[in-house]
Design an enzyme around this catalytic site. Structure first.
Site, PDB file in Angstrom:
ATOM      1  N   ARG A 153       1.627  23.326 -29.971  1.00 27.32           N
ATOM      2  CA  ARG A 153       0.344  24.020 -29.975  1.00 27.32           C
ATOM      3  C   ARG A 153      -0.817  23.032 -29.981  1.00 27.32           C
ATOM      4  O   ARG A 153      -0.625  21.834 -29.782  1.00 27.32           O
ATOM      5  CB  ARG A 153       0.302  24.964 -31.176  1.00 27.32           C
ATOM      6  CG  ARG A 153       1.424  26.015 -31.114  1.00 27.32           C
ATOM      7  CD  ARG A 153       1.267  27.084 -32.149  1.00 27.32           C
ATOM      8  NE  ARG A 153       2.304  28.105 -32.044  1.00 27.32           N
ATOM      9  CZ  ARG A 153       2.364  29.181 -32.807  1.00 27.32           C
ATOM     10  NH1 ARG A 153       1.441  29.393 -33.741  1.00 27.32           N
ATOM     11  NH2 ARG A 153       3.326  30.066 -32.659  1.00 27.32           N
ATOM     12  N   ARG A 171      -6.422  33.031 -28.686  1.00 28.46           N
ATOM     13  CA  ARG A 171      -6.686  31.717 -29.283  1.00 28.46           C
ATOM     14  C   ARG A 171      -6.957  30.703 -28.180  1.00 28.46           C
ATOM     15  O   ARG A 171      -6.193  30.597 -27.219  1.00 28.46           O
ATOM     16  CB  ARG A 171      -5.491  31.283 -30.130  1.00 28.46           C
ATOM     17  CG  ARG A 171      -5.698  29.987 -30.883  1.00 28.46           C
ATOM     18  CD  ARG A 171      -4.481  29.677 -31.742  1.00 28.46           C
ATOM     19  NE  ARG A 171      -4.338  30.667 -32.815  1.00 28.46           N
ATOM     20  CZ  ARG A 171      -3.165  30.989 -33.371  1.00 28.46           C
ATOM     21  NH1 ARG A 171      -2.043  30.431 -32.944  1.00 28.46           N
ATOM     22  NH2 ARG A 171      -3.123  31.869 -34.349  1.00 28.46           N
ATOM     23  N   CYS A 177      -0.704  29.791 -42.832  1.00 26.99           N
ATOM     24  CA  CYS A 177      -1.735  29.442 -41.859  1.00 26.99           C
ATOM     25  C   CYS A 177      -2.884  28.620 -42.453  1.00 26.99           C
ATOM     26  O   CYS A 177      -3.472  27.809 -41.760  1.00 26.99           O
ATOM     27  CB  CYS A 177      -2.283  30.715 -41.211  1.00 26.99           C
ATOM     28  SG  CYS A 177      -1.092  31.531 -40.125  1.00 26.99           S
ATOM     29  N   CYS A 204      -0.112  36.075 -46.742  1.00 30.01           N
ATOM     30  CA  CYS A 204       1.346  36.100 -46.672  1.00 30.01           C
ATOM     31  C   CYS A 204       1.838  34.673 -46.792  1.00 30.01           C
ATOM     32  O   CYS A 204       1.032  33.729 -46.808  1.00 30.01           O
ATOM     33  CB  CYS A 204       1.814  36.764 -45.371  1.00 30.01           C
ATOM     34  SG  CYS A 204       1.760  35.669 -43.928  1.00 30.01           S
ATOM     35  N   LYS A 230       7.724  27.572 -33.110  1.00 30.54           N
ATOM     36  CA  LYS A 230       6.462  26.869 -32.891  1.00 30.54           C
ATOM     37  C   LYS A 230       6.570  25.412 -33.326  1.00 30.54           C
ATOM     38  O   LYS A 230       7.388  25.049 -34.164  1.00 30.54           O
ATOM     39  CB  LYS A 230       5.331  27.568 -33.641  1.00 30.54           C
ATOM     40  CG  LYS A 230       5.518  27.639 -35.141  1.00 30.54           C
ATOM     41  CD  LYS A 230       4.436  28.498 -35.784  1.00 30.54           C
ATOM     42  CE  LYS A 230       4.677  28.690 -37.268  1.00 30.54           C
ATOM     43  NZ  LYS A 230       3.686  29.579 -37.899  1.00 30.54           N
ATOM     44  N   CYS A 250      -4.170  40.923 -38.931  1.00 37.45           N
ATOM     45  CA  CYS A 250      -2.885  40.234 -38.919  1.00 37.45           C
ATOM     46  C   CYS A 250      -1.767  41.179 -39.328  1.00 37.45           C
ATOM     47  O   CYS A 250      -1.793  41.762 -40.424  1.00 37.45           O
ATOM     48  CB  CYS A 250      -2.912  39.020 -39.846  1.00 37.45           C
ATOM     49  SG  CYS A 250      -1.315  38.144 -39.895  1.00 37.45           S
TER      50      CYS A 250
END
Length: 568
Positions: A149, A80, A482, A478, A213, A439
């Protein structure tokens, strides 16, 4: 908070012990990278590699066949790239395109956090590809891991002057909260310390970094395209006379939950006050430090800032922040959000330039149905402005001069880019995460499935006269959030192969969560549930009423604001 006792460390989750022993994120990454006997990293290095912007994955479509052949999984890596505020130059875009076609799977993904993702990189090519990313003046450090991030910033091309000021703060926050360890440059760029006796320090993060995170965004009203309330830390731009004067500060947002565990839930951030713009970095740093010191390091499912705040209270958090700042946040200033999506097509910016927002379905750039990857490459060769990744996985060709506008228009037609009027409003406002096949967390399809699902839903919308009515649809494989599924007026969250939980009722401006409507249902059942709902909406909605508001007014689900009430 740098050192902890052995007794305290033993109470923490394994990842915390890995960080403790890592020597500031080094671990044995060099040895793992040089091991020719496997395409994978060691388990501990797999955890540490996330801080360097890397996720180890394997092709799940091939798992069973490789298992039968007694082969290890087809390991590959997602890398990423941080793009603060989502802006890169045409030269950088061309470099990313070259890296994608040299080391990856001939595709680029635009993420919901305005970053770039490469998939399919083999271990032997990791170091070379990351070095080339850095040579373009972009990087991958802190794109993943227990750190702050990529900092998002609303592109709002029609407000380019204010956006420019807000973007500058996004870039500064991004730089300020970047880890200071030299491990990244040593491992990936072969840069050695001039003073070998110097020890690494992390003045903001400490030796153990954050418990989980941490996500930061800047919104520029009236656009809430960054979904500001989904972030751990948010700054809502406040302007006077079209100039930035400061920010309303938001804390405690987060989208993830775990199926079957009611103590996990999505949460919207709270607006806790206003800070003048020159104090923004101090506020950001102290909020990160509070989470560093008080976040839960014994349970990663309870480790986000949202739980720290819910456990201790918003008033406690504000008191602690003001104490550390040495001054108090002011009362929040007035603001208003009107939409969360993108404005497609041409919009006039400032300084007699233009911006064109391109629809990129699910952010997937490749030469599949149409040669859009090649087309963007050719556009980048002649483009005299910038590229902006939108928070909704689209791409803005920004700051196009009057002279170059016809050239860009011609290339868009030549390479088959779909004009906004050729797609339903539902599709233009839909998002999906990557999910299968790469993923490791995916329970159901998402990116690969969403287009086909929309193909089946769009005829119903057309029959009902709703094809031009924007409805926010979010799909994930899931519940980790995201694609921000719990902020979709229609949310589909993977539960098992071919099965999804159906959520309804989020706010169109991002100000309200959705709520579970039906659990663990397949495509046929989803369409069966949505058909009468959409029919009712078409027949009985009020003027200007959004779908999410409609389903609440009519009692299909209750309004959901507080995350703690999500499962009630």
């Amino acid at each position: 908070m740098t050192d902890v006792s052995e007794e305290e460390l033993n109470k923490r989750v394994e990842v915390e012990r890995i960080k403790d022993a890592s020597n500031y994120l080094r671990g044995s990454l060099v040895e793992s990278l040089n091991n020719p006997l496997t395409g994978a990293l060691t388990d501990s290095d797999t955890q540490l590699s996330k801080f360097h912007g890397i996720y180890q994955q394997d092709d799940r479509d091939l798992r069973d066949e490789r298992r039968k052949q007694k082969l290890e999984p087809h390991y590959q890596f997602m890398v990423r790239v941080r793009v603060a505020g989502g802006i890169c130059t045409p030269a950088q875009w061309l470099e990313m395109d070259r890296i994608a076609t040299t080391w990856c799977n001939n595709s680029i993904r635009l993420t919901t956090r305005q970053a770039l993702q490469f998939h399919g990189i083999l271990k032997r090519d990791l170091k070379r590809s990351i070095a080339e990313i850095n040579a373009s003046l972009l990087d991958t450090i802190a794109a993943c891991g227990d750190v702050n991030r990529n900092v998002m910033c609303s592109p709002v091309p029609e407000q380019s002057r204010l956006h420019g000021e807000a973007y500058e703060y996004a870039r500064r926050i991004n730089d300020h909260l970047t880890p200071r360890t030299t491990a990244y440059h040593e491992i990936w760029l072969d840069e050695k310390l001039i003073d070998s006796s110097r020890q690494d320090e992390e003045p903001i993060y400490g030796k153990h970094y954050l418990p989980r995170k941490f996500k930061t965004a800047i919104a520029v009203p009236p656009a809430n395209d960054v979904d500001i309330f989904a972030n751990d830390l948010g700054f809502i731009a406040i302007a006077e006379n079209d100039r930035l004067v400061g920010f309303n500060v938001t804390v405690g947002g987060g989208m993830s939950l775990t199926h079957g565990e009611p103590n996990t839930y999505p949460r919207l951030a709270d607006v806790i006050g206003y800070c003048p713009k020159h104090k923004t970095l101090q506020v950001a740093e102290e909020i990160v430090k509070i989470q560093r010191d008080f976040g839960d390091r014994t349970n990663r499912k309870h480790a986000r800032l949202k739980y720290t705040i819910d456990d201790r209270g918003v008033d406690w958090f504000k008191f602690e922040l003001n104490r550390r700042l040495g001054w108090q946040l002011e009362e929040p200033r007035e603001y208003k959000f009107e939409y969360t999506g993108d404005r497609y097509g041409w919009l006039k910016g400032v300084n007699d330039t233009w911006d064109y927002t391109v629809f990129i379905q699910n952010g997937h750039i490749a030469d599949d149905d149409a040669p859009i990857m090649t087309g963007l490459r050719e556009i980048a060769k002649v483009h005299d402005g910038d590229f902006r990744i939108s928070p909704n996985q689209n791409l803005i060709i920004g700051k196009v001069s009057d002279h170059n506008k016809p050239v860009i228009e011609s290339l868009l037609r030549q390479y088959g880019f779909i004009e906004p009027g050729q797609q339903s409003a539902l599709r233009l406002n839909a998002m999906a995460c990557v999910a299968f096949p790469t993923c490791g967390l995916a329970m159901a399809e998402s990116e690969r499935y969403l287009p086909a699902f929309l193909d089946k839903l769009e005829p119903l919308l057309q029959r009902l006269g709703l094809e031009n009515d924007p409805i926010l649809l979010r799909m994930t494989g899931c519940p980790n959030g995201c694609a921000r599924p719990f902020l979709g007026e229609i949310g589909l969250v993977g539960k098992a192969p071919g099965k999804y939980n159906l959520y309804l009722g989020a706010g169109f401006e991002g100000q309200r969560l959705n709520k579970l409507y039906r659990e663990n249902i397949n495509e046929e059942q989803i369409l069966t549930e949505l058909t009468p709902l959409l029919q009712h909406y078409a027949d009985d909605r009020q003027v200007g009423e959004r779908f999410g508001d409609f389903v609440i007014r009519n009692g299909y689900v209750e309004a959901m604001i507080a995350g703690r009430d999500f499962h009630r």
